[in-house]
Write a protein that holds these residues in place. Structure first.
Motif, PDB file in Angstrom:
ATOM      1  N   LYS A   7       0.768  -1.294   0.067  1.00  0.00           N
ATOM      2  CA  LYS A   7       0.021   0.010  -0.193  1.00  0.00           C
ATOM      3  C   LYS A   7       0.698   1.214  -0.014  1.00  0.00           C
ATOM      4  N   ASN A   8       1.953   1.308   0.823  1.00  0.00           N
ATOM      5  CA  ASN A   8       2.852   2.369   0.948  1.00  0.00           C
ATOM      6  C   ASN A   8       3.326   2.513  -0.427  1.00  0.00           C
ATOM      7  N   LYS A   9       3.812   1.566  -1.047  1.00  0.00           N
ATOM      8  CA  LYS A   9       4.672   1.518  -2.279  1.00  0.00           C
ATOM      9  C   LYS A   9       3.855   2.011  -3.231  1.00  0.00           C
ATOM     10  N   ALA A  10       2.704   1.443  -3.148  1.00  0.00           N
ATOM     11  CA  ALA A  10       1.679   2.012  -4.546  1.00  0.00           C
ATOM     12  C   ALA A  10       1.195   3.421  -4.414  1.00  0.00           C
ATOM     13  N   ARG A  11       0.912   3.882  -3.061  1.00  0.00           N
ATOM     14  CA  ARG A  11       0.640   5.424  -3.001  1.00  0.00           C
ATOM     15  C   ARG A  11       1.786   6.080  -3.288  1.00  0.00           C
ATOM     16  N   ASN A  16       3.609   8.794 -10.518  1.00  0.00           N
ATOM     17  CA  ASN A  16       4.270   8.476 -11.675  1.00  0.00           C
ATOM     18  C   ASN A  16       3.236   7.478 -12.636  1.00  0.00           C
ATOM     19  N   HIS A  17       2.672   6.656 -11.897  1.00  0.00           N
ATOM     20  CA  HIS A  17       1.457   5.879 -12.865  1.00  0.00           C
ATOM     21  C   HIS A  17       0.567   6.657 -13.386  1.00  0.00           C
ATOM     22  N   LYS A  18      -0.138   7.753 -12.758  1.00  0.00           N
ATOM     23  CA  LYS A  18      -0.733   8.590 -13.440  1.00  0.00           C
ATOM     24  C   LYS A  18      -0.470   9.378 -14.853  1.00  0.00           C
ATOM     25  N   LYS A  19       0.946   9.802 -14.486  1.00  0.00           N
ATOM     26  CA  LYS A  19       1.567  10.301 -15.884  1.00  0.00           C
ATOM     27  C   LYS A  19       1.695   9.349 -16.957  1.00  0.00           C
ATOM     28  N   LEU A  20       2.013   8.031 -16.546  1.00  0.00           N
ATOM     29  CA  LEU A  20       2.345   7.023 -17.412  1.00  0.00           C
ATOM     30  C   LEU A  20       0.660   6.634 -18.274  1.00  0.00           C
ATOM     31  N   LYS A  21      -0.165   6.818 -17.349  1.00  0.00           N
ATOM     32  CA  LYS A  21      -1.347   6.515 -18.054  1.00  0.00           C
ATOM     33  C   LYS A  21      -1.844   7.675 -19.012  1.00  0.00           C
ATOM     34  N   LYS A 130      -9.543  -6.947 -24.051  1.00  0.00           N
ATOM     35  CA  LYS A 130      -9.353  -5.979 -25.038  1.00  0.00           C
ATOM     36  C   LYS A 130      -9.866  -4.622 -24.834  1.00  0.00           C
ATOM     37  N   ASN A 131      -9.547  -3.530 -25.623  1.00  0.00           N
ATOM     38  CA  ASN A 131      -9.905  -2.171 -25.357  1.00  0.00           C
ATOM     39  C   ASN A 131      -9.514  -1.946 -23.904  1.00  0.00           C
ATOM     40  N   ILE A 132      -8.283  -1.820 -23.713  1.00  0.00           N
ATOM     41  CA  ILE A 132      -7.795  -1.312 -22.269  1.00  0.00           C
ATOM     42  C   ILE A 132      -7.739   0.183 -22.333  1.00  0.00           C
ATOM     43  N   HIS A 133      -7.796   0.726 -23.701  1.00  0.00           N
ATOM     44  CA  HIS A 133      -8.043   2.396 -23.584  1.00  0.00           C
ATOM     45  C   HIS A 133      -9.017   2.649 -22.884  1.00  0.00           C
ATOM     46  N   GLY A 134     -10.137   1.787 -22.881  1.00  0.00           N
ATOM     47  CA  GLY A 134     -11.670   2.245 -22.298  1.00  0.00           C
ATOM     48  C   GLY A 134     -11.582   2.214 -20.857  1.00  0.00           C
ATOM     49  N   ILE A 135     -10.449   1.366 -20.427  1.00  0.00           N
ATOM     50  CA  ILE A 135     -10.542   1.373 -19.068  1.00  0.00           C
ATOM     51  C   ILE A 135      -9.110   1.690 -18.211  1.00  0.00           C
ATOM     52  N   LEU A 136      -8.517   2.649 -18.801  1.00  0.00           N
ATOM     53  CA  LEU A 136      -7.208   2.824 -18.269  1.00  0.00           C
ATOM     54  C   LEU A 136      -7.332   3.579 -16.902  1.00  0.00           C
ATOM     55  N   ASN A 137      -8.726   4.288 -16.732  1.00  0.00           N
ATOM     56  CA  ASN A 137      -8.778   4.987 -15.432  1.00  0.00           C
ATOM     57  C   ASN A 137      -8.997   3.616 -14.303  1.00  0.00           C
ATOM     58  N   LEU A 138      -9.874   2.589 -14.623  1.00  0.00           N
ATOM     59  CA  LEU A 138      -9.869   1.510 -13.730  1.00  0.00           C
ATOM     60  C   LEU A 138      -8.506   0.981 -13.571  1.00  0.00           C
ATOM     61  N   THR A 139      -7.720   0.705 -14.537  1.00  0.00           N
ATOM     62  CA  THR A 139      -6.447  -0.023 -14.368  1.00  0.00           C
ATOM     63  C   THR A 139      -5.560   1.009 -13.579  1.00  0.00           C
ATOM     64  N   LEU A 140      -5.594   2.372 -13.552  1.00  0.00           N
ATOM     65  CA  LEU A 140      -4.833   2.947 -12.777  1.00  0.00           C
ATOM     66  C   LEU A 140      -5.187   2.765 -11.277  1.00  0.00           C
ATOM     67  N   ILE A 145      -4.633  -1.383  -5.671  1.00  0.00           N
ATOM     68  CA  ILE A 145      -5.321  -2.787  -5.041  1.00  0.00           C
ATOM     69  C   ILE A 145      -4.390  -3.872  -5.278  1.00  0.00           C
ATOM     70  N   CYS A 146      -4.035  -4.141  -6.705  1.00  0.00           N
ATOM     71  CA  CYS A 146      -3.447  -5.487  -7.311  1.00  0.00           C
ATOM     72  C   CYS A 146      -2.002  -5.235  -7.393  1.00  0.00           C
ATOM     73  N   PRO A 147      -1.091  -5.797  -6.523  1.00  0.00           N
ATOM     74  CA  PRO A 147       0.103  -5.864  -6.864  1.00  0.00           C
ATOM     75  C   PRO A 147       0.797  -6.210  -8.292  1.00  0.00           C
ATOM     76  N   ALA A 148      -0.013  -7.116  -8.886  1.00  0.00           N
ATOM     77  CA  ALA A 148       0.324  -7.578 -10.491  1.00  0.00           C
ATOM     78  C   ALA A 148       0.026  -6.304 -11.214  1.00  0.00           C
ATOM     79  N   VAL A 149      -1.076  -5.335 -11.095  1.00  0.00           N
ATOM     80  CA  VAL A 149      -1.038  -4.213 -11.871  1.00  0.00           C
ATOM     81  C   VAL A 149      -0.122  -3.430 -11.443  1.00  0.00           C
ATOM     82  N   HIS A 150       0.264  -3.223 -10.432  1.00  0.00           N
ATOM     83  CA  HIS A 150       1.334  -2.030  -9.792  1.00  0.00           C
ATOM     84  C   HIS A 150       2.638  -2.527 -10.602  1.00  0.00           C
ATOM     85  N   GLU A 151       2.865  -3.736 -10.617  1.00  0.00           N
ATOM     86  CA  GLU A 151       3.999  -4.235 -11.258  1.00  0.00           C
ATOM     87  C   GLU A 151       4.236  -4.055 -12.765  1.00  0.00           C
ATOM     88  N   ILE A 152       3.022  -4.220 -13.419  1.00  0.00           N
ATOM     89  CA  ILE A 152       2.974  -3.778 -14.698  1.00  0.00           C
ATOM     90  C   ILE A 152       3.211  -2.670 -14.993  1.00  0.00           C
TER      91      ILE A 152
END
Length: 162
Positions: A7-11, A16-21, A130-140, A145-152
């Motif tokens: 949680k601390n690492k993700a915060r 940086n992740h928001k800029k990447l989005k 499919k259509n990750i573009h449509g869910i980039l806000n959710l993915t961010l 929440i998910c360490p795997a998404v954080h690592e991606i």
């Protein structure tokens, strides 16, 4: 899995992740879908969700009517009784769980209703669809929440520098 450390690492990485989005939005949809699919497969070869279950501990999936009907059947309840017992409508009008952690999560992080789990649980964390573009806000949001998404996103920070 040390969820407090995560949680601390993700915060600390969220900005940086928001800029990447924003940079990811500029990638062609099919290319982005392919990159996420490959990264998803790579991360989930390394990660065991049963060691974490943070999604089940902290968030609720959206329950669609077919999920409600299927789970009501599992519990030998009427759909309306299942709703009254486990669900409420959120601010968007979707059915979500009354509480966290999920009432169907066992001490061992296994789901009591795994074979009948909601569609949103089956598809979580949505990084191989499919259509990750449509869910980039959710993915961010899921990087928190998910360490795997954080690592991606951490890998993509290196791969998609300016």
């Amino acid at each position: 899995m040390d969820l407090e450390n995560f949680k601390n690492k993700a915060r600390s990485e969220y900005a940086n992740h928001k800029k990447l989005k924003g940079r990811l939005r500029k990638i062609k949809p099919k290319v982005l879908d392919q990159k996420f699919s490959e990264a998803h497969d790579e991360q989930f070869e390394k990660m065991d969700c049963l060691e974490c279950a943070n999604c089940c501990k902290t968030t609720s999936p959206i329950f669609i009517q077919t999920d409600i009907d299927r789970l009501a059947k599992v519990f030998r309840m009427k759909s309306s009784e299942f709703i009254d017992t486990y669900l409420h409508r959120d601010e968007e009008g979707d059915f979500v769980l009354n509480s966290s952690p999920c009432p169907f999560l066992g001490e061992d992080n296994k789901c009591f209703v795994y074979e009948s789990r909601p569609k949103a649980c089956r598809e979580y964390p949505h990084t191989n669809r499919k259509n990750i573009h449509g869910i980039l806000n959710l993915t961010l949001k899921n990087t928190m929440i998910c360490p795997a998404v954080h690592e991606i996103f951490q890998v993509f920070l290196k791969d998609f520098r300016k």
